[in-house]
Motif scaffolding. Structure first.
Motif, PDB file in Angstrom:
ATOM      1  N   LYS A  67      -4.597   8.919   2.765  1.00  0.00           N
ATOM      2  CA  LYS A  67      -3.622   8.935   3.229  1.00  0.00           C
ATOM      3  C   LYS A  67      -2.350   9.001   1.143  1.00  0.00           C
ATOM      4  O   LYS A  67      -2.910   9.523   0.039  1.00  0.00           O
ATOM      5  CB  LYS A  67      -3.681   7.398   2.602  1.00  0.00           C
ATOM      6  CG  LYS A  67      -4.144   6.191   4.270  1.00  0.00           C
ATOM      7  CD  LYS A  67      -3.759   5.333   4.276  1.00  0.00           C
ATOM      8  CE  LYS A  67      -2.201   4.379   4.033  1.00  0.00           C
ATOM      9  NZ  LYS A  67      -2.638   3.116   4.595  1.00  0.00           N
ATOM     10  N   GLY A  68      -0.844   9.339   1.292  1.00  0.00           N
ATOM     11  CA  GLY A  68      -0.421  10.545   0.602  1.00  0.00           C
ATOM     12  C   GLY A  68      -0.537  11.521   0.110  1.00  0.00           C
ATOM     13  O   GLY A  68       0.233  12.108   0.093  1.00  0.00           O
ATOM     14  N   THR A  84       2.356  12.894   2.372  1.00  0.00           N
ATOM     15  CA  THR A  84       3.460  11.788   2.589  1.00  0.00           C
ATOM     16  C   THR A  84       4.869  12.042   1.581  1.00  0.00           C
ATOM     17  O   THR A  84       4.842  11.849   0.814  1.00  0.00           O
ATOM     18  CB  THR A  84       2.353  10.439   2.052  1.00  0.00           C
ATOM     19  OG1 THR A  84       1.524  10.588   2.953  1.00  0.00           O
ATOM     20  CG2 THR A  84       3.321   9.210   2.535  1.00  0.00           C
ATOM     21  N   PHE A 113       5.972   6.557   2.881  1.00  0.00           N
ATOM     22  CA  PHE A 113       5.253   5.350   1.849  1.00  0.00           C
ATOM     23  C   PHE A 113       6.404   4.285   1.144  1.00  0.00           C
ATOM     24  O   PHE A 113       5.904   2.978   1.929  1.00  0.00           O
ATOM     25  CB  PHE A 113       4.913   6.191   0.804  1.00  0.00           C
ATOM     26  CG  PHE A 113       4.368   4.662  -0.436  1.00  0.00           C
ATOM     27  CD1 PHE A 113       3.285   4.153  -0.165  1.00  0.00           C
ATOM     28  CD2 PHE A 113       5.302   4.828  -1.879  1.00  0.00           C
ATOM     29  CE1 PHE A 113       2.966   3.165  -1.048  1.00  0.00           C
ATOM     30  CE2 PHE A 113       4.770   3.952  -2.550  1.00  0.00           C
ATOM     31  CZ  PHE A 113       3.543   3.178  -1.987  1.00  0.00           C
ATOM     32  N   TRP A 145       5.793   0.389   2.814  1.00  0.00           N
ATOM     33  CA  TRP A 145       5.080  -1.062   1.554  1.00  0.00           C
ATOM     34  C   TRP A 145       6.294  -1.921   1.745  1.00  0.00           C
ATOM     35  O   TRP A 145       5.766  -3.054   1.953  1.00  0.00           O
ATOM     36  CB  TRP A 145       5.482   0.023   0.157  1.00  0.00           C
ATOM     37  CG  TRP A 145       5.772  -0.707  -1.163  1.00  0.00           C
ATOM     38  CD1 TRP A 145       5.025  -1.658  -1.600  1.00  0.00           C
ATOM     39  CD2 TRP A 145       6.425  -1.446  -1.531  1.00  0.00           C
ATOM     40  NE1 TRP A 145       5.192  -2.259  -2.510  1.00  0.00           N
ATOM     41  CE2 TRP A 145       6.917  -2.692  -2.509  1.00  0.00           C
ATOM     42  CE3 TRP A 145       7.837  -1.332  -1.047  1.00  0.00           C
ATOM     43  CZ2 TRP A 145       7.036  -3.015  -3.609  1.00  0.00           C
ATOM     44  CZ3 TRP A 145       8.910  -1.694  -2.471  1.00  0.00           C
ATOM     45  CH2 TRP A 145       7.995  -2.586  -3.499  1.00  0.00           C
ATOM     46  N   ALA A 168       1.044   2.584  -4.748  1.00  0.00           N
ATOM     47  CA  ALA A 168       0.300   3.241  -4.756  1.00  0.00           C
ATOM     48  C   ALA A 168      -0.745   4.286  -5.385  1.00  0.00           C
ATOM     49  O   ALA A 168      -1.741   4.088  -4.234  1.00  0.00           O
ATOM     50  CB  ALA A 168       1.169   4.379  -4.901  1.00  0.00           C
TER      51      ALA A 168
END
Length: 375
Positions: free
Chosen positions: A62-63, A66, A71, A75, A146
């Motif tokens: 993840k990330g 992205t 994101f 969030w 994050a």
């Protein structure tokens, strides 16, 4: 089997996105993997297939590649500790400023210089210093999350100079101006009770517009703040700004008298309206019983202030006026903080310290007597 890909009808470009469950649980909830920003359905489908394969092999990170817009949108969707009003405010920050300015950056690749450029762009838009500070705070909070979740190696926003709030000099009315406005507005508008409550209780506009008759204890002279009216969609909500916003406020005999008089007028309107009257128990309502739109209330307020040639203050400044009245009577700041529903007394002290210039001098008056044995 065709993979489920979705289209965001509100997106102006690259509307396709995919969502699937990773098979893991995070904080007791099924983890979702979601990615936006695809131009076509085919492009989104291929990307999803690759992501699902990586996930099955334990290689999906993840990330990685992205977009920050994906994101921060996810969030906010998953953030549960926000009141309805705060969520709406954050959503407006995302749509209006954060996503247009830095949404196309990749989360992992955002640098401190990118963040500084983002802050400069906010200033270039002509935003007030306090607005820039609040928008940056949302961005920074999301970046902290994050980092906490292992999506980035560090929060680069911590490396830049944070925007500082510009202290705004509060404008309030004095007792003469308050009494003049009360006298002139009482019979002028059906909503005069709104302005009266704002000055005499320090309630927020949404709290007044969401106040129900059963929230008022006439016998013990107390108002229980339990509801608020949303500015965006005019819904009554029991989710207030903070936990401290749920509170009880002692009210004066004059406030009780004004509320009883106002309730008499509401009862007459109910009789006139008959079956068409919508009775949901609101203290401040339209002639049909519906909630009053905050924007309409504000227009009434501005019209009356202009008509009576009063010094201009905003509706929210009535709340500051209430606080200044109490502090000038040397009411303890802790009591003022509780009435206003501040999350901490430090907010009250920071906001109104200039109204208490003698508090330090008064606090040490007895020290000499103590050391000399006179106390």
């Amino acid at each position: 089997m065709e993979l489920p890909v979705y289209k965001d009808g509100k997106a102006k470009k690259n509307p396709y996105y995919f969502v699937f469950y990773s098979g893991k649980f995070v904080n007791g909830k099924r983890e979702r993997i979601k990615k936006r920003g695809f131009k076509t359905q085919k492009e989104a489908t291929l990307a999803m297939a690759a992501a699902m394969t990586e996930n099955e092999n334990g290689e999906y990170k993840k990330g990685k590649n992205t977009k920050f817009s994906d994101f921060i949108t996810t969030w906010l969707e998953n953030k549960r500790d926000l009141s309805k009003g705060t969520r709406e405010l954050y959503d407006s920050y995302l749509r209006t400023h954060i996503i247009p300015l830095i949404g196309d950056y990749y989360l992992e690749r955002i640098t401190a210089m990118d963040v500084e450029s983002f802050i400069s762009s906010l200033h270039d838009r002509g935003l007030a210093q306090n607005s820039v500070k609040r928008i940056f705070a949302v961005f920074n909070t999301s970046m902290n999350y994050a980092f906490k979740m292992g999506l980035i190696k560090k929060n680069v926003a911590l490396s830049v100079v944070k925007p500082k709030a510009q202290r705004k000099e509060l404008t309030v009315w004095n007792s003469e101006q308050i009494n003049r406005f009360f006298a002139l507005s009482k019979e002028e508008s059906r909503y005069s009770i709104t302005f009266f409550l704002a000055i005499m209780t320090g309630m927020r506009q949404g709290e007044i517009l969401g106040l129900h008759w059963n929230d008022i204890d006439f016998e013990n002279k107390v108002i229980h703040i339990q509801h608020t009216l949303s500015h965006k969609n005019r819904e009554i909500s029991s989710t207030l700004k903070t936990q401290k916003s749920i509170r009880s406020i002692a009210i004066t005999d004059e406030t009780i008298a004004r509320l009883i008089e106002h309730r008499g007028k509401i009862e007459i309107e109910k009789q006139w309206g008959g079956p068409n009257y919508i009775d949901i128990g609101l203290v401040v309502c339209t002639s049909e019983g519906n909630p009053v739109p905050p924007r309409s209330m504000y227009k009434v307020w501005e019209r009356l202030v202009k008509k009576y040639e009063m010094p201009y203050i905003t509706f929210h400044d009535l709340r500051h006026t209430h606080a200044s009245m109490l502090l000038q009577q040397k009411v303890h700041p802790k009591v003022v903080s509780e009435r206003l529903g501040h999350s901490s007394i430090s907010i009250t002290m920071d906001t109104y310290s200039h109204l208490m210039p003698n508090i330090q001098a008064e606090s040490i008056e007895g020290l000499d007597r103590v050391i000399k044995g006179d106390a």
